[in-house]
Design a protein around this motif. Structure first.
Motif, short mmCIF file in Angstrom:
data_model
loop_
_atom_site.label_atom_id
_atom_site.label_comp_id
_atom_site.label_asym_id
_atom_site.label_seq_id
_atom_site.Cartn_x
_atom_site.Cartn_y
_atom_site.Cartn_z
N LEU A 28 45.92 -44.81 -31.15
CA LEU A 28 46.95 -45.86 -31.14
C LEU A 28 47.04 -46.50 -29.77
N PRO A 29 47.43 -47.78 -29.69
CA PRO A 29 47.69 -48.67 -30.82
C PRO A 29 46.38 -49.20 -31.43
N ILE A 30 46.40 -49.40 -32.74
CA ILE A 30 45.28 -50.03 -33.43
C ILE A 30 45.14 -51.46 -32.90
N PRO A 31 43.93 -52.01 -32.66
CA PRO A 31 42.64 -51.46 -33.07
C PRO A 31 41.87 -50.74 -31.99
N LYS A 32 42.31 -50.79 -30.73
CA LYS A 32 41.44 -50.24 -29.68
C LYS A 32 41.94 -48.93 -29.09
N GLY A 33 43.13 -48.48 -29.48
CA GLY A 33 43.61 -47.21 -29.01
C GLY A 33 43.92 -47.20 -27.53
N THR A 34 44.06 -45.99 -26.98
CA THR A 34 44.35 -45.79 -25.57
C THR A 34 43.32 -44.84 -25.00
N ALA A 35 42.65 -45.26 -23.94
CA ALA A 35 41.53 -44.47 -23.41
C ALA A 35 41.98 -43.24 -22.65
N ASN A 36 43.14 -43.31 -21.97
CA ASN A 36 43.57 -42.21 -21.09
C ASN A 36 42.47 -41.83 -20.11
N THR A 37 41.97 -42.83 -19.41
CA THR A 37 40.87 -42.65 -18.47
C THR A 37 41.27 -41.74 -17.32
N CYS A 38 40.36 -40.86 -16.92
CA CYS A 38 40.59 -40.06 -15.71
C CYS A 38 40.51 -40.97 -14.49
N ILE A 39 41.43 -40.82 -13.57
CA ILE A 39 41.49 -41.70 -12.40
C ILE A 39 41.14 -40.92 -11.14
N PRO A 40 40.70 -41.63 -10.09
CA PRO A 40 40.25 -40.93 -8.88
C PRO A 40 41.35 -40.08 -8.25
N SER A 41 40.93 -38.96 -7.69
CA SER A 41 41.85 -38.13 -6.93
C SER A 41 42.07 -38.78 -5.58
N ILE A 42 43.31 -38.83 -5.14
CA ILE A 42 43.59 -39.42 -3.82
C ILE A 42 42.89 -38.63 -2.73
N SER A 43 42.81 -37.29 -2.90
CA SER A 43 42.15 -36.46 -1.89
C SER A 43 40.67 -36.76 -1.80
N SER A 44 40.08 -37.29 -2.90
CA SER A 44 38.64 -37.55 -2.87
C SER A 44 38.29 -38.76 -2.04
#
Length: 460
Positions: free
Chosen positions: A344-360
């Motif tokens: 959800l939401p239709i049609p492309k959903g939610t990726a919940n992408t991993c984001i960079p660590s600030i420490s990195s």
């Protein structure tokens, strides 16, 4: 002639429109993980939930029989004909290819005549139970998308249990019971999937509708996946948004259709009558010609490709995730806890992408150019992380990614991804500078006119 040219141009425009379409045209396919879109800030990645296509999963399984020597033919033995249980002059011989019935024939393409099939030894040790466990393993979590179908060449068993595992065979739980008499065999009242509802869809039932004996047109046993989907998506599965919404919010429902292994427990062969005929025990055995299991690799909505390499299935993870099921964030991309994608939401959903660590990000190297601060990298924005990594965020216009935290741009370009002309910032871009760029949003028009340029000129 004019009409044909008009139709050609119309078809061309439809093609271009499909190229420009940023999302899948059919809801619920989730076959794109990311796409580039244009915003006021320039070209950026737009991430979407995504999953592999459904496919025939029997191509990737390993099969194990218990007991391992239960297959007929070693030593050779006679058995009775399928259609006539009193004609007992057929032979199973493991040393002769034409007479052998090994386990792999449960999954082959039917080529020989009659149909190819695996067959067990006969019930020659009666009254000791003739029981067989057939275990199908993938060494990978898969999501079932269609009915499990088992086709018998013998009579369908009087008693059988289909089981599933979610932990690679360490523990098992029943999926469905099958019997000619459910109350006698398993102390359960008989039911069919049609007796279930949205609220009872996870109920484990015993069914009698697939347990008739030697009926020639009754060889198939089903485990009904689609009928269970239909409680949420409608009889013809047209309302997939409703089903995906339930899968998103009800973990037990999602897990119900998820397996790492399946086990077929054959507990009693087809007898066909109340008593076993001890004078003709060669009538009783199991034979399976085909097993169909259709599904997809579980990649937690973070991949569209699942590769089979070295006898192993692995998701090709996107969204900065990693692992066989894309079940964790990549190193240096742990700026927030990992989470599966959402339908959800239709049609492309939610990726919940991993984001960079600030420490990195660490201490920035010293360059003559201005180092972008943390806020300009938008690390705090969970939907967009403008840090190059040569996978999801590529440096544009010939720029190179340095330590995953900065694009080193050619002299004529600037911006976090080298997406801007330097002359734009100075307001000096023009025809004389040789650095003019097409207006944003005009790429589709350029593509269309470029394609027109290769076509014949129109004559009206």
């Amino acid at each position: 002639m004019y009409l044909s040219r008009f139709l050609s141009i119309h078809a061309l425009w439809v093609t271009v429109s499909s190229v420009m379409q940023p999302y899948p045209l059919v809801w619920g396919h989730y076959d794109v993980c990311k796409t580039q879109i244009y915003t006021e800030e320039g070209k950026v990645w737009d991430y979407m939930a995504c999953q592999p296509e459904s496919t025939d999963m029997t191509k990737y399984l390993k099969v194990k029989l218990d007991p391992p020597d239960i297959t007929c033919g070693d030593p050779p033995e006679s058995f009775c004909a399928m259609g006539n249980p009193y004609m007992c002059n057929n032979e199973c011989d493991a040393s002769t290819p034409e007479l052998a019935h090994p386990p792999e024939l449960m999954f082959d393409f039917e080529g020989r005549h009659p149909s190819t099939f695996w067959q067990s030894a006969t019930w020659k040790e009666y009254p000791k139970p003739l029981e067989v466990n057939i275990t199908l393993s993938w060494s990978k979590t898969i999501e079932l998308t269609d009915n499990i179908v088992i086709t018998f060449e013998s009579g369908r068993p009087d008693q059988m249990i289909l089981e599933k595992s979610l932990d690679y065979g360490r523990t098992w739980q029943p999926y469905q019971y099958y019997a000619t008499d459910c109350l006698d065999a398993f102390h359960m009242d008989p039911k069919s999937v049609k007796d279930l509802s949205q609220h009872t869809v996870l109920e484990i039932i015993c069914t009698e509708e697939y347990s008739t004996g030697y009926t020639t047109n009754s060889k198939i046993i089903h485990f009904e996946i689609k009928d269970r989907f239909a409680f949420f998506a409608g009889p013809r599965l047209r309302n997939m948004a409703s089903l995906y919404g339930q899968l998103d919010t009800t973990k037990k429902l999602r897990d119900f259709f998820t397996v790492t292994d399946l086990r077929i427990r054959l507990l009693r062969p087809a007898v066909g009558e109340i008593f076993v005929d001890e004078l003709h025990l060669a009538r009783y055995f199991y034979a399976i010609s085909d097993i169909k299991v259709r599904g997809r690799c579980k990649c937690n909505l973070h991949a569209t490709v699942c590769v089979y390499d070295n006898s192993k299935l692995t998701c090709e993870c996107e969204h900065n995730t990693t692992g066989p099921d894309c079940g964790k964030c990549k190193k240096n991309y742990q700026g927030r806890p990992w989470s599966p994608g959402s339908y959800l939401p239709i049609p492309k959903g939610t990726a919940n992408t991993c984001i960079p660590s600030i420490s990195s990000i660490g201490n920035p190297p010293k360059f003559n150019r201005i180092w972008p601060n943390i806020s300009s990298l938008e690390v705090s924005n969970p939907k967009q992380a403008n840090v190059c990594d040569n996978e999801l965020l590529h440096c544009q216009n010939g720029g190179t990614c340095h330590n995953n935290v900065r694009c080193l741009c050619p002299a004529a370009y600037t911006g976090i991804l080298c997406e801007k002309l330097r002359c734009e910032e100075a307001g000096s871009c023009g025809s004389e500078s040789g650095q003019g760029a097409p207006p944003r949003g005009s790429w589709g028009l350029l593509l269309f006119t470029g394609m027109l340029g290769t076509a014949s000129p129109l004559v009206f």
